[in-house]
Structure formats: structure tokens, C-alpha cells
Design a protein around this motif. Sequence first.
Motif, PDB file in Angstrom:
ATOM      1  N   UNK A 127       8.116  26.835  -8.602  1.00  0.00           N
ATOM      2  CA  UNK A 127       8.299  27.982  -7.711  1.00  0.00           C
ATOM      3  C   UNK A 127       9.096  29.115  -8.343  1.00  0.00           C
ATOM      4  N   UNK A 128       9.908  28.809  -9.365  1.00  0.00           N
ATOM      5  CA  UNK A 128      10.728  29.874  -9.945  1.00  0.00           C
ATOM      6  C   UNK A 128       9.962  30.765 -10.920  1.00  0.00           C
ATOM      7  N   UNK A 129       8.719  30.405 -11.254  1.00  0.00           N
ATOM      8  CA  UNK A 129       7.910  31.263 -12.140  1.00  0.00           C
ATOM      9  C   UNK A 129       6.572  31.684 -11.524  1.00  0.00           C
ATOM     10  N   UNK A 130       6.224  31.092 -10.407  1.00  0.00           N
ATOM     11  CA  UNK A 130       4.888  31.329  -9.845  1.00  0.00           C
ATOM     12  C   UNK A 130       4.671  32.791  -9.464  1.00  0.00           C
ATOM     13  N   UNK A 131       5.726  33.473  -9.013  1.00  0.00           N
ATOM     14  CA  UNK A 131       5.559  34.867  -8.608  1.00  0.00           C
ATOM     15  C   UNK A 131       5.424  35.798  -9.817  1.00  0.00           C
ATOM     16  N   UNK A 132       5.904  35.366 -10.959  1.00  0.00           N
ATOM     17  CA  UNK A 132       5.690  36.149 -12.181  1.00  0.00           C
ATOM     18  C   UNK A 132       4.204  36.162 -12.536  1.00  0.00           C
ATOM     19  N   UNK A 133       3.527  35.027 -12.338  1.00  0.00           N
ATOM     20  CA  UNK A 133       2.087  34.946 -12.590  1.00  0.00           C
ATOM     21  C   UNK A 133       1.324  35.860 -11.627  1.00  0.00           C
ATOM     22  N   UNK A 134       1.747  35.845 -10.367  1.00  0.00           N
ATOM     23  CA  UNK A 134       1.088  36.703  -9.376  1.00  0.00           C
ATOM     24  C   UNK A 134       1.337  38.171  -9.671  1.00  0.00           C
ATOM     25  N   UNK A 135       2.564  38.491 -10.068  1.00  0.00           N
ATOM     26  CA  UNK A 135       2.908  39.880 -10.386  1.00  0.00           C
ATOM     27  C   UNK A 135       2.090  40.383 -11.574  1.00  0.00           C
ATOM     28  N   UNK A 136       1.730  39.463 -12.475  1.00  0.00           N
ATOM     29  CA  UNK A 136       0.921  39.829 -13.638  1.00  0.00           C
ATOM     30  C   UNK A 136      -0.568  39.911 -13.300  1.00  0.00           C
ATOM     31  N   UNK A 137      -0.925  39.633 -12.047  1.00  0.00           N
ATOM     32  CA  UNK A 137      -2.316  39.761 -11.614  1.00  0.00           C
ATOM     33  C   UNK A 137      -3.152  38.506 -11.746  1.00  0.00           C
ATOM     34  N   UNK A 138      -2.536  37.370 -12.116  1.00  0.00           N
ATOM     35  CA  UNK A 138      -3.315  36.136 -12.273  1.00  0.00           C
ATOM     36  C   UNK A 138      -3.770  35.566 -10.934  1.00  0.00           C
TER      37      UNK A 138
END
Length: 353
Positions: A261-272
Motif C-alpha cells: 500500500x505504501x507504493x501502490x499510489x505511485x504506480x497509479x500516479x504514473x498512469x499504470x
Amino acid sequence: MSKITNSRLPVVVLTLGDPAGIGAELIARILANPEATSLANIVLIGDQWLWEEGQRIAGVQVQTQKISDFSEVRARTDISLPAYLSVNTVEQKDVHLGKAEAAGGRSVLKILDSCMDAVLAGDVDAICFAPLNKQAMKIGGMRHEDELHHFAEYLGVNGYFCEFNTLGSLWTSRISSHVPLKDVASYLSVERITQASELIYQSLLDSGITEPKVAIAAFNPHGGDGGVCGREEIDIINPAVQKLKARNWPTKDPFDGPFPADTIFLKAQAGEFQAIVTMYHDQGQIAIKLLGFSRGVTVQGGLPIPITTPAHGTAYDISGKGLANPDATWHAFQIASRMGAARLNRNQTEHQH
């Protein structure tokens, strides 16, 4: 004003929200935008005095077409003006700006129930409600923990339903919501995770996202570290993801996870990914609100009709001051219009067959 004809646009209801909050001001601001009536056949419902106050506070004047019943809206040929259904639910003397009171809560419940009756009658395709206050609604007579559960019971929903939070093109869902953190693990199940994932995927399609990708969050720190930090990922979440992957979907490989959960939003922010299924309330809400508190939208998922609202609440501290930011309400209205159009088209296709 140029004439806008009813080219099978969805009927979208707007409400004024808690009369002690900023709702009427917000609705006045978005209806002053000439683009609004090009997106939907709009019907506004609310007390006359409150609608006039909202326009006064916002510093705008909005022309409307008076109607006496929801059933008149769909038949309108010219939808250049919002239809307006005036109701009497609360007197101005019983409303005190910035205060959660039973009178305001009762007013909100009466208006929402009128909207639900219109849904059951087939007169509307989507609802966008201005911010309400759960405390006011509870002291005003609401028996449920929140408005979503009130809607679900009123509309006879038996299947899975949950709240989505959106920010631009990013949506989040959650397996548990307003429950103590110590109880969250007991809410996790393969069935709940697959249902929540399927529901947000279909809702993304309905909102106009053509190739949605959905990420499923882990529950424990570091995704459980292979069982050292908890087994929920091994025993529940990964089996749910594999079950989702095994099914055929209209788009290619829409589900993946579980991701820490601590990195999942970084993936979403990058458009994945366009959506994240989280396991509990703050796992998603903290990230979404940091990314853009004033633009967030709540979508009530799993109901027979799309229902949206701005996520920021009644903002009692600025009610009546003319400071309300309409961005989130505008986004909520746009989502309701897109999802209402998808629902209308689906219903028309089913009737043709």
C-alpha cells in the motif's frame, strides 16, 4: 440562450444539500456555467428560499424552468434551462448557518427520498447531491450509518455496494469502510475483494474510461513479507486476484496485485492504473486527499443508478461567505452525467432486444 434539444441526454438530478452548508452556493455556481445543460437534462430540487440564497451568496442568477413533478423532465424538448422542482422541507428561520441540526437533516432526507422515488418510477438516470452532514441526518431521523446504506435499503439493493472516491481519472474502492481498525481483518474475504474489484471496473467503463486497469492493495506492511508480517495476502488477497485474472473481461488483463500500500499510489500516479481497491478507509483516503482534497468526488457504487457528490463535505466554517470552490461539485456532476448516459443507453439497448 441557444436552444438545446433533448437528444437523449440523461436526466440528472441536482440537490442543494444541507441547508446550513455550502451546497446551494455550489449548485448555483455550476448551473451558472453554460456548459452544464449541454451534458444532461438537469432537474434541480430544493426549497425556493434556499435556492435564492444560494444564488445570492454565489453572486449569480440562474434561469430555470418550473415543473411540478419529476415525471415532466424526460419529456422536455428544450433543455436549455435546468428544470426546477420547488419543495417545502424546511423554513429559513429553522436553519442556522454552520450548524448540524435536526431540521436540516430532515430536509436532506425528504429531498433524497423524493429523488429515490423518482429513481423507482424511472424518471431519472443519475443523481448528484450537494454536501450533506451525517450528524444532522442522524438527529433528523436517518437510521443508517451513512447515506449509502440509506439509499441501498430504499432502493432494495441486495448485492454488493460500496463507496468509490475519485480524483480526476483515479478511482479508489475499499473492502471495509466506517469500521474500527481492529476489526478490518475480519472484513477481508475473496468474495468481497472480487465483488469490489468487478464493481469498480464496470463503473470505470460506465464513466468513459475505455481500458481501465485496476490494482488491488495489500493489507499488511510490505505486502506481508511472504507471511512474516501477516498472511492475508497469501490466504485471501492473492487468491482473489487470481480468481479475477482467470475470468474473461471486455478489456485485456484489467486486474493486478496485491501491491504494497505504501507504493501502490505511485504506480497509479504514473498512469499504470486508473483504480485501486484498498482494504480499509484510510489506506486510500489519506492518499486521495493529499493528491487533491478540493477536487475529490464520491461515487456510490453498486446501486441501480449512479449517485455522486463532492467529497469535501459541508464546509460549515465558510457557509454563507461566498468562498465555496465548485471544482469538486462540477466533477461530480460530470461523472453523474457520463454514468447516467451509459445507464440510459444500456436500458434503451435492452428494451430494443
